[in-house]
Motif scaffolding. Structure first.
Motif, PDB file in Angstrom:
ATOM      1  N   ASP A 142       0.677  -1.102  -0.041  1.00 39.94           N
ATOM      2  CA  ASP A 142       0.078  -0.015  -0.037  1.00 39.94           C
ATOM      3  C   ASP A 142       0.830   1.213  -0.048  1.00 39.94           C
ATOM      4  OD1 ASP A 142       0.748  -0.842   2.794  1.00 39.94           O
ATOM      5  OD2 ASP A 142      -1.338  -1.221   3.068  1.00 39.94           O
TER       6      ASP A 142
ATOM      7  N   ILE B  76       6.166 -13.489  -1.325  1.00 33.34           N
ATOM      8  CA  ILE B  76       6.170 -12.030  -1.392  1.00 33.34           C
ATOM      9  C   ILE B  76       7.693 -11.384  -1.157  1.00 33.34           C
ATOM     10  CG2 ILE B  76       5.575 -10.226   0.326  1.00 33.34           C
ATOM     11  CD1 ILE B  76       3.044 -11.423  -1.057  1.00 33.34           C
TER      12      ILE B  76
ATOM     13  N   GLU C 110       9.695  -3.820  10.932  1.00 31.77           N
ATOM     14  CA  GLU C 110      11.126  -2.962  10.761  1.00 31.77           C
ATOM     15  C   GLU C 110      11.180  -2.127  11.594  1.00 31.77           C
ATOM     16  OE1 GLU C 110      10.829  -0.803   6.989  1.00 31.77           O
ATOM     17  OE2 GLU C 110       8.558  -0.452   7.382  1.00 31.77           O
TER      18      GLU C 110
ATOM     19  N   ASP D  68       5.726  -7.162   9.081  1.00 30.55           N
ATOM     20  CA  ASP D  68       6.267  -5.695   9.187  1.00 30.55           C
ATOM     21  C   ASP D  68       6.878  -5.136  10.425  1.00 30.55           C
ATOM     22  OD1 ASP D  68       6.789  -3.342   8.155  1.00 30.55           O
ATOM     23  OD2 ASP D  68       4.780  -2.562   8.161  1.00 30.55           O
TER      24      ASP D  68
ATOM     25  N   LEU E  35       0.837 -14.764   2.373  1.00 30.67           N
ATOM     26  CA  LEU E  35      -0.248 -14.894   3.248  1.00 30.67           C
ATOM     27  C   LEU E  35      -1.381 -14.171   2.580  1.00 30.67           C
ATOM     28  CD1 LEU E  35       1.418 -13.231   6.370  1.00 30.67           C
ATOM     29  CD2 LEU E  35       1.146 -15.847   5.775  1.00 30.67           C
TER      30      LEU E  35
ATOM     31  N   LYS F   4       9.782  -8.211  -0.485  1.00 32.68           N
ATOM     32  CA  LYS F   4       9.658  -6.793   0.022  1.00 32.68           C
ATOM     33  C   LYS F   4      10.993  -6.276   0.118  1.00 32.68           C
ATOM     34  CE  LYS F   4       8.227  -4.296   4.331  1.00 32.68           C
ATOM     35  NZ  LYS F   4       7.587  -4.276   5.616  1.00 32.68           N
TER      36      LYS F   4
ATOM     37  N   VAL G 223      -5.601  -8.159   5.996  1.00 35.33           N
ATOM     38  CA  VAL G 223      -5.006  -7.173   6.999  1.00 35.33           C
ATOM     39  C   VAL G 223      -6.495  -6.867   7.843  1.00 35.33           C
ATOM     40  CG1 VAL G 223      -3.979  -4.730   7.344  1.00 35.33           C
ATOM     41  CG2 VAL G 223      -3.444  -6.219   5.442  1.00 35.33           C
TER      42      VAL G 223
ATOM     43  N   GLU H 179       6.961 -15.737   3.328  1.00 37.51           N
ATOM     44  CA  GLU H 179       5.632 -16.527   2.898  1.00 37.51           C
ATOM     45  C   GLU H 179       4.658 -15.633   2.402  1.00 37.51           C
ATOM     46  OE1 GLU H 179       3.475 -18.541   5.854  1.00 37.51           O
ATOM     47  OE2 GLU H 179       4.544 -17.460   7.316  1.00 37.51           O
TER      48      GLU H 179
ATOM     49  N   LEU I  82       6.057   2.543   3.174  1.00 35.91           N
ATOM     50  CA  LEU I  82       7.635   2.615   3.442  1.00 35.91           C
ATOM     51  C   LEU I  82       8.543   2.001   2.517  1.00 35.91           C
ATOM     52  CD1 LEU I  82       7.026   3.963   6.024  1.00 35.91           C
ATOM     53  CD2 LEU I  82       8.924   2.939   7.040  1.00 35.91           C
ATOM     54  N   ASN I  83       7.901   0.884   1.762  1.00 30.76           N
ATOM     55  CA  ASN I  83       8.835  -0.136   1.165  1.00 30.76           C
ATOM     56  C   ASN I  83       8.023  -0.506  -0.144  1.00 30.76           C
ATOM     57  OD1 ASN I  83      10.776  -0.450   3.261  1.00 30.76           O
ATOM     58  ND2 ASN I  83       9.038  -1.005   4.437  1.00 30.76           N
TER      59      ASN I  83
HETATM   60  P1  ADP Z   1       5.407  -1.554   4.696  1.00 30.39           P
HETATM   61  O1  ADP Z   1       6.786  -1.724   5.508  1.00 30.39           O
HETATM   62  O2  ADP Z   1       5.801  -0.773   3.526  1.00 30.39           O
HETATM   63  O3  ADP Z   1       4.322  -0.648   5.380  1.00 30.39           O
HETATM   64  P2  ADP Z   1       4.088  -3.964   4.880  1.00 30.39           P
HETATM   65  O4  ADP Z   1       4.931  -4.993   5.360  1.00 30.39           O
HETATM   66  O5  ADP Z   1       2.987  -3.193   5.923  1.00 30.39           O
HETATM   67  O6  ADP Z   1       5.041  -2.828   4.255  1.00 30.39           O
HETATM   68  O7  ADP Z   1       3.366  -4.423   3.713  1.00 30.39           O
HETATM   69  C1  ADP Z   1       2.545  -3.752   3.090  1.00 30.39           C
HETATM   70  C2  ADP Z   1       1.229  -4.409   2.508  1.00 30.39           C
HETATM   71  O8  ADP Z   1       1.606  -5.610   1.759  1.00 30.39           O
HETATM   72  C3  ADP Z   1       0.501  -5.043   3.745  1.00 30.39           C
HETATM   73  O9  ADP Z   1      -0.522  -4.121   3.997  1.00 30.39           O
HETATM   74  C4  ADP Z   1      -0.271  -6.290   2.985  1.00 30.39           C
HETATM   75  O10 ADP Z   1      -1.346  -6.039   2.296  1.00 30.39           O
HETATM   76  C5  ADP Z   1       0.857  -6.742   2.099  1.00 30.39           C
HETATM   77  N1  ADP Z   1       1.602  -7.852   2.540  1.00 30.39           N
HETATM   78  C6  ADP Z   1       2.764  -7.615   3.351  1.00 30.39           C
HETATM   79  N2  ADP Z   1       3.388  -8.741   3.529  1.00 30.39           N
HETATM   80  C7  ADP Z   1       2.693  -9.875   3.049  1.00 30.39           C
HETATM   81  C8  ADP Z   1       2.388 -11.108   3.162  1.00 30.39           C
HETATM   82  N3  ADP Z   1       3.762 -12.020   3.639  1.00 30.39           N
HETATM   83  N4  ADP Z   1       1.693 -11.972   2.525  1.00 30.39           N
HETATM   84  C9  ADP Z   1       0.670 -10.910   1.712  1.00 30.39           C
HETATM   85  N5  ADP Z   1       0.622  -9.836   1.889  1.00 30.39           N
HETATM   86  C10 ADP Z   1       1.572  -9.203   2.644  1.00 30.39           C
END
Ligand code: ADP
Ligand code: MG
Length: 394
Positions: free
Chosen positions: A35, A54, A247, A245, A112, A56, A117, A110, A38-39
């Motif tokens: 969304d 996934i 971090e 998440d 998900l 990231k 959320v 993995e 940050l990343n």
């Molecule tokens: P940021 O650090 O940029 O906030 P997030 O780790 O919160 O990133 O991930 C952003 C979005 O990506 C999450 O709100 C979710 O919708 C999706 N997401 C993140 N990790 C996963 C995962 N392991 N499996 C499925 N969707 C994921």
């Protein structure tokens, strides 16, 4: 060693091919699903398959702001290490890290996709009745195992150094304890509640309490925190829960994680016009605390340190964690209402009058939690919330 570059979906596919040990002939597709806060987050999978992997990746800046707010890419390594550490003690509730590459600032997680959320689920009015108790177990597992109940002096100090996260935790310090309590340019204050915000900024008694919470956030390194446990960092499905998440994690007061998640349930509470849903949030908080308390007690009792094993000590310790949690919950509620980053629960409310009422209620509730943290036990909090819920019947 790999050279850092900002991934596009082809790079994400290439990284999955290299690290996920797939058949080389398999076709893969990738898309960005993050969304965008940050990343970068990509989903890579075989066409027609619901689940894949996934990817990231951390950028050298905060994505939603841009290059004007640089931020260490090392946060990806820190996130991966924290998730791996937490995953050792709470494998059921921590997203699995399958691979990570510190040079590329990338993590393979993995997928998900079969979960959603939690914030989104709450916005849609869905209720995952098991989630609070599961989250309580997760928090107890990761907190107690990284605390002095389990680690000796050398072990805990070493972990505190290994998981040092100064750049991101400095941001937390600023956005939780500094900006929302003064007229800071980063704040985002709706004109309708400007007066309420100004009252907070002039409230010396409140600021004294917040100064103590800020000091403790920096100095009370009790356990390896998740550090950003809002309802957007939790993914849920019927009977299942995974935390993502991490971090912003690092050593800090256990009550911080607990307070942040309680606050996000309360922000949802403030946004609800439906009495049964408000009641659900009150019950969620109660279930979360009871589960956390019971699991901490159980895990802490098994401590190898006889000085800490006495139930009187553990109960007194957990009482202080609860008090800390209420203070941090208050800060989170206030910062999510007038600080830089708001929550969709309230920001997306369609009726402007109700939205302002919810924001006001949130500020008052946040202040009350900070000021009354030493006096409210869980039953009293529940009673206060039930009263508020009836008063705001609309
Ligand atoms: P940021 O650090 O940029 O906030 P997030 O780790 O919160 O990133 O991930 C952003 C979005 O990506 C999450 O709100 C979710 O919708 C999706 N997401 C993140 N990790 C996963 C995962 N392991 N499996 C499925 N969707 C994921
Ligand atoms: Mg995040």
């Amino acid at each position: 060693m790999s050279q850092y570059r900002i991934f596009n979906h082809e790079d994400a596919i290439g990284y999955v091919r290299q690290t996920a040990r797939l058949d080389p002939d398999v076709t893969l597709q990738g898309e960005e699903i993050g969304d965008g806060n940050l990343n970068q987050v990509f989903k890579v999978c075989q066409p027609g398959k619901a689940k894949g992997f996934i990817v990231k990746q951390a950028l050298p800046y905060i994505r939603c702001i841009g290059e004007s707010w640089p931020l260490t890419r090392d946060r990806a390594r820190i996130e991966a290490e924290i998730l791996l550490y937490h995953g050792q003690y709470s494998p059921e509730y921590t997203v699995a890290v399958l691979h990570h590459d510190p040079a590329l600032s990338v993590i393979l997680l993995e997928d998900l996709s079969d979960l959603q959320v939690w914030r989104q689920a709450l916005l849609e009015g869905q209720h995952f009745a098991d989630a609070p108790a599961q989250l309580g177990i997760y928090l107890a597992q990761v907190h107690v195992h990284s605390s002095d109940f389990r680690l000796d002096y050398l072990g805990q100090r070493t972990a505190q150094l290994q998981f040092a996260n100064p750049e991101l935790m400095a941001i937390s310090e600023a956005v939780y304890f500094v900006d929302p309590f003064c007229d800071h340019e980063r704040n985002n204050v709706a004109p309708e509640i400007r007066d309420d915000a100004e009252q907070l900024w002039a409230d010396q008694a409140l600021k004294l309490r917040v100064a103590r919470l800020k000091h403790d956030f920096r100095c009370k390194g009790q356990a390896l925190l998740h550090g950003d446990l809002h309802t957007g960092s939790v993914m849920v499905a019927a009977g299942r829960l995974k935390v993502i998440d991490a971090e912003f994690g690092g050593y800090g007061p256990m009550g911080f994680d607990l307070g942040v998640i309680i606050a996000n349930l309360l922000l949802n509470f403030c946004s609800q016009s439906s009495a049964p849903r408000r009641l659900q949030r009150i019950q969620d908080i109660s279930a979360l605390w009871h589960s956390y308390h019971a699991q901490c007690l159980r895990l802490a009792r098994e401590t190898p340190d006889p000085a800490l094993a006495a139930p009187e000590y553990i109960n007194d310790f957990l009482q202080r964690v609860w008090q800390d949690a209420l203070g941090y919950a208050g800060c989170e509620i206030i910062r999510r209402t007038i600080g830089v980053a708001h929550v969709a629960d309230i920001d997306n409310m369609a009726d402007p009058v109700q939205k302002t009422a919810s924001q006001r209620q949130a500020l008052a509730l946040g202040r009350m939690l900070i000021m009354s943290a030493d006096q409210l036990d869980e039953a009293q909090l529940e009673k206060t919330l039930l009263q508020q819920s009836t008063e705001t019947e609309r």
